[in-house]
Design an enzyme around this catalytic site. Structure first.
Site: not given
Ligand SMILES: [Zn+2]
Length: 753
Positions: A435, A116, A82
Site C-alpha cells: 500500500c 492546583k 471546594s
Molecule cells: Zn492500503
C-alpha cells in the site's frame, strides 16, 4: 419575567445536577469545565438576585459527589470544602476587596500560592502516627472508604513521621491531598497497554479515579499513582497558625508536599507570579488546571468563614480552558505504517489554550462507537501540552437529528484493499504491505531519529526517491549509489556525499535499534530490548517464528478434521472450538508450564467426545507448539497478542525478503557479543527454572557459549537443573529422579572452573 427567571433557575439546576453526575459518578463529562463553570456562575448570580427561586437542593448548595456503590462510606471529620474560582486578575482583586470588608481595616493579607493539581481529592486519617483510614472526597460530607487501595500508593506514608528525628506525630491527624498520575507514569501505563494489544487510556484524571476505585487493591498497586498532601482537615494535639507553617509541618512528617509552593507578601506579589506559572504548566511532571491561593493566617481565615460551600479565605485561579466545544464537520482517514487506520476529526476551527485547532484525534473507530460520536455533532475537544488535540465526546444535548453515524470504511482509501479487523483488536488495518501510504509511513518511521536515525533523509527525500523508483522498501536505502542520486534535482554532490555517509553509519546500529525500526505493531524499544535479550540474531528470531508457524499449521491439520464443521448451538462448545482454532493465543499461554498436559487437555476436550487416539494426537501437536513457542511465550512482558504479531510479521514473505536484502547490504542483525565463551560445559545438559538475575535467555546463551546445552524438560539425561527464584515443578521432578539442582551462582562457578 419573574416566571422566566424561575424557569431558568430550575433548568440550570437540573442541567448542573446531570453534569455533576456525569462527571463525578460516571467519569464521562459531556461539557467542558469552562462551560460547567459558566452555567454554575449564572445560577449563582440568579440565586443571589432572586433568593426566593433558589431550590433547597440547588447544585450551588452542595459539593459534587464522587460516591459509587462499591465502597463503605466514611463520614469526614469536617466538611471537605471546594473552592470558588477566579478566571482573571480582576476576579482576584474583587475577592480580596470583599475579604477586606470582613477584616479589621489594618489587616495585613499574606498568601500561600501553589499549583492546583488536576487529580482526585483524598482524605487520610492517622492515629498515633499510623494510617488508619483513607476516603475519597465523595459528596464533601461522606466519602468512599478506599483505605486498602490508598495504602498501595508509595508516596503515602503508612506511618508518620517517616523520619523519627523530624518531630512527633499528633494523636490524630486528618490530612487532605490529591491523587494523580505523573505524566511519565501515565505514558508508561499506556505503553504497557499497547504492548498487551489493549486500547490506550485517554484521560489521566479519570484513569487515576478508576485505579483508586478498584475493588481489588492489587489492581491499584499495579498503577503508579502519586499522592500530594497540602492541608490539614482536623487534628488533636496540634497548634499551627498558618498555611505556610502547615506545609512545613506536613513536609517534616514525611508527606509528599509540592516543593514549589510560595509565600507571597501581598496580592500584587501573587499576580506577578501567575504568568510564569502559566508558561510553565506544560513542563511540570503533573497536570494542573490553575493555581490555589490561600490566605496564610488561620486567624484571618476563620474570621472570614465560609459562604455556601466555599471558604472565603481561599480561591482557585483557573488557567484559560484547554477544552472547548465545536462542530465535527468531517473525517480524514489515515493509514499508518502497520496498516492501522486512524480517523481524525475535522473541526470548525476553535481557539483552545492559545491556538486554533481544526483537527483532533478520534483514536479509533471502537472509541468513536463507544462514545457515540456522530458526524455533525458538537464535540468537546481537549488540548494540553504537546499532546495532539483529541475529542473527549459529543454534547448529546446539542443534537438536532441531522447527525449521522460514523463507521469504518470498507476499503483502504489509498489502495482499495478491503480492511480487516484482527480478532480481539480495536483497530482496523489495511493488510496490503505494498500500500503506497503504508510504504511511505514505514520509510518515514524507519529513517527517523527514534529508529535508524538516517540524517538527511526527510519525508521529502523519501517521497522523491520513491517517485523515481530508487526505493521501494527499507532495504533499498542501503543499496543507493551516488550516480542516480546526483542525477536528481536538488541533489548536489555534498548533499549526496553526506546522505550516503549517514546511510553507511546506520548499517552499524544495534540489533535492538534495527528491530525497533522495523515498525512491527507493538514492538517499541522496550519490547525490542526484551527480544534482543533473548535472541542473539535476526536469524534466530526468524527461525523461532518459522518453527511456531509450522507447529501451528500441524496443530491445525490435526485438529480441524476432529471438529464439527457447523457452529453448535451451545455457547460453551463454541468457545472451546474457537480456542482450538487459535491455539497460539488461547492454548499455549494456558498450558505453557502444565506438568499434566494430557489430563488437562482431556478435561478441556471432554464435550467433543474424542477417541483416545485423537486425544493423544492433539496432545502431541500441542506439545510441539508449546515447545516451539516457549522461547517467545516465556519472555516476561510479552503478551500472547504480541507473540502472534511477531510470528505473523516474521513469517511474512515480503518482510522476510526485506530482511534478507538488508542483511546482504550489510545492516547489523546480531546482538553484541557480551558473553565470555569457553568449552567448560561441553557435553552437559541444563534445564533452567525460576527467575534469574538476568533474563533466562541470557543464561541460556551463556550455557551455550560455554559448550553446554539447554533443554525444556527434566529427564535422566539432564546434567543439572538451575533453579532461580520461585522455581517450578521442575525442581521436584529433578529431586525425584536424582538430578542435581544448582543455583545460578553455582552455574557461574562451574563456568569459571
Ligand atoms: Zn492500503
Amino acid at each position: 419575567m419573574s416566571e422566566d427567571i424561575q424557569k431558568r433557575v430550575a433548568q440550570l439546576s437540573a442541567d448542573l445536577h446531570h453534569h455533576n453526575y456525569m462527571y463525578h459518578v460516571r467519569n464521562e463529562p459531556v461539557i467542558t469545565d469552562a462551560e460547567y463553570n459558566r452555567l454554575f456562575r449564572e445560577l449563582q448570580e440568579l440565586e443571589a438576585q432572586h433568593p426566593e427561586f433558589a431550590q433547597a437542593d440547588s447544585p450551588t448548595q452542595r459539593v459534587g459527589s464522587d460516591l459509587s456503590g462499591d465502597f463503605p462510606k466514611v463520614r469526614h471529620p469536617a466538611p471537605i470544602l471546594s473552592l470558588s474560582n477566579a478566571f482573571d486578575e480582576s476576579d482576584l482583586v474583587n475577592w480580596e476587596e470583599r475579604n477586606r470588608r470582613l477584616l479589621p481595616a489594618d489587616a495585613q493579607l499574606q498568601y500561600v500560592l501553589q499549583p492546583k493539581l488536576d487529580g482526585l481529592a483524598i482524605v487520610i486519617t492517622y492515629e498515633d502516627g499510623v494510617l488508619v483510614r483513607a476516603a475519597t472526597r465523595g459528596n464533601g460530607e461522606f466519602g468512599d472508604d478506599v483505605t486498602a487501595n490508598v495504602k498501595t500508593i508509595r508516596s503515602v506514608p503508612l506511618r508518620i513521621p517517616v523520619d523519627p528525628e523530624r518531630g512527633a506525630a499528633p494523636e490524630r491527624l486528618v490530612v487532605r491531598g490529591e491523587i494523580l498520575f505523573h505524566n511519565e507514569a501515565f505514558l508508561e501505563l499506556n505503553r504497557e497497554q499497547e504492548a498487551q494489544g489493549l486500547p490506550a487510556y485517554v484521560n489521566a484524571r479519570n484513569t487515576a479515579s478508576g485505579s483508586l476505585k478498584q475493588k481489588d487493591s492489587r489492581e491499584t498497586a499495579k498503577r503508579k499513582l502519586t499522592a500530594y498532601v497540602y492541608a490539614i482537615v482536623d487534628s488533636d494535639g496540634l497548634d499551627l497558625e498558618s498555611e505556610w507553617e502547615t506545609l512545613q509541618f506536613l513536609r517534616d512528617m514525611g508527606f509528599n508536599v509540592i516543593t514549589e509552593a510560595a509565600l507571597c507578601e501581598d496580592l500584587a506579589d501573587v499576580t506577578g507570579r501567575l504568568p510564569d506559572w502559566e508558561a510553565r504548566r506544560d513542563d511540570l511532571p503533573f497536570e494542573i488546571d490553575g493555581m490555589v491561593l490561600k490566605v496564610d493566617s488561620f486567624a484571618q481565615t476563620s474570621e472570614l468563614g465560609v459562604v455556601g460551600k466555599d471558604p472565603r479565605g481561599a480561591i482557585a485561579y483557573k488557567f484559560p480552558a484547554e477544552e472547548a466545544t465545536t462542530k465535527l464537520v468531517g473525517l480524514t482517514i489515515g493509514v499508518g505504517r502497520t496498516g492501522k487506520v486512524t480517523p481524525t476529526a475535522q473541526l470548525e476551527p476553535v481557539f483552545i489554550g492559545g491556538v486554533t485547532v481544526s483537527n483532533a484525534s478520534l483514536h479509533n473507530y471502537e472509541q468513536v462507537a463507544a462514545l457515540d460520536i456522530r458526524q455533525g455533532d458538537r464535540v468537546i475537544v481537549k488540548r494540553s501540552g504537546d499532546v495532539i488535540p483529541y475529542v473527549i465526546g459529543p454534547v448529546v444535548g446539542a443534537r438536532d437529528g441531522s447527525e449521522s453515524a460514523i463507521r469504518p470504511p470498507e476499503s483502504c482509501p489509498f489502495c482499495e484493499t478491503s480492511l480487516i479487523q484482527p480478532a480481539g483488536a480495536v483497530d482496523w488495518f489495511c493488510p496490503n504491505p505494498k500500500c503506497p501510504e503504508r510504504v511511505m509511513r514505514t520509510l518515514e518511521f524507519f529513517v527517523s531519529r527514534v529508529a535508524m536515525d538516517i540524517e538527511g533523509m526527510g519525508p521529502q527525500t523519501i517521497a522523491a526517491l520513491i517517485e523515481v523508483g530508487l526505493i521501494e522498501d527499507e532495504a533499498d536505502i542501503f543499496n543507493l549509489d551516488a550516480e542516480p542520486l546526483l542525477a536528481l534535482e536538488g541533489f548536489a554532490e555534498k548533499k549526496v556525499e553526506n546522505l550516503l555517509a549517514s546511510i553507511e553509519t546506520a548499517k552499524t546500529r544495534s540489533f535492538e535499534q534495527v528491530l525497533t525500526s522495523l515498525g512491527i505493531d507493538g514492538i517499541g524499544s522496550t519490547v525490542a530490548g526484551l527480544l534482543t535479550d533473548n535472541f542473539s540474531s535476526m536469524q534466530n528470531l526468524l527461525d523461532a517464528a518459522a518453527e511456531i508457524q509450522s507447529a501451528s499449521e500441524s496443530f491445525a491439520q490435526t485438529a480441524e478434521p476432529l471438529l464439527p464443521v457447523e457452529p453448535t448451538d451451545d455457547a460453551a462448545t463454541d468457545r472451546l472450538l474457537s480456542r482450538l482454532r487459535h491455539p497460539l493465543t488461547e492454548l499455549v499461554p494456558r498450558y505453557l508450564d502444565a506438568a499434566d498436559l494430557g489430563d488437562r487437555l482431556a478435561r478441556l476436550l471432554k464435550p467433543l467426545h474424542l477417541s483416545a487416539d485423537h486425544l493423544s494426537a492433539l496432545q502431541d501437536a500441542l506439545s510441539r507448539l508449546i515447545a516451539a513457542s516457549r522461547p517467545l511465550h516465556s519472555i516476561e512482558g510479552l503478551g500472547p497478542v504480541l507473540v502472534e504479531n511477531i510470528v505473523s510479521w516474521f513469517t511474512d514473505d515480503h518482510n522476510q525478503s526485506v530482511l534478507a536484502k538488508m542483511l546482504e547490504a550489510g545492516v547489523n542483525m546480531r546482538a553484541e557479543e557480551k558473553i565470555l565463551s569457553g568449552s567448560g560445559l561441553a557435553g552437559k545438559t541444563f534445564v533452567l527454572t525460576g527467575a534469574m538475575s538476568v533474563p533466562r535467555g541470557e543464561i541460556k546463551a551463556l550455557v551455550e557459549a560455554n559448550g553446554g546445552k539447554v533443554t525444556g524438560s527434566v529427564s535422566k539425561k539432564t546434567s543439572y537443573v538451575v533453579a532461580g527464584d520461585a522455581p517450578g515443578s521442575k525442581v521436584d521432578k529433578a529431586l525425584k529422579i536424582k538430578v542435581p539442582v544448582i543455583s545460578e551462582d553455582e552455574l557461574r562457578a562451574l563456568i569459571a572452573l
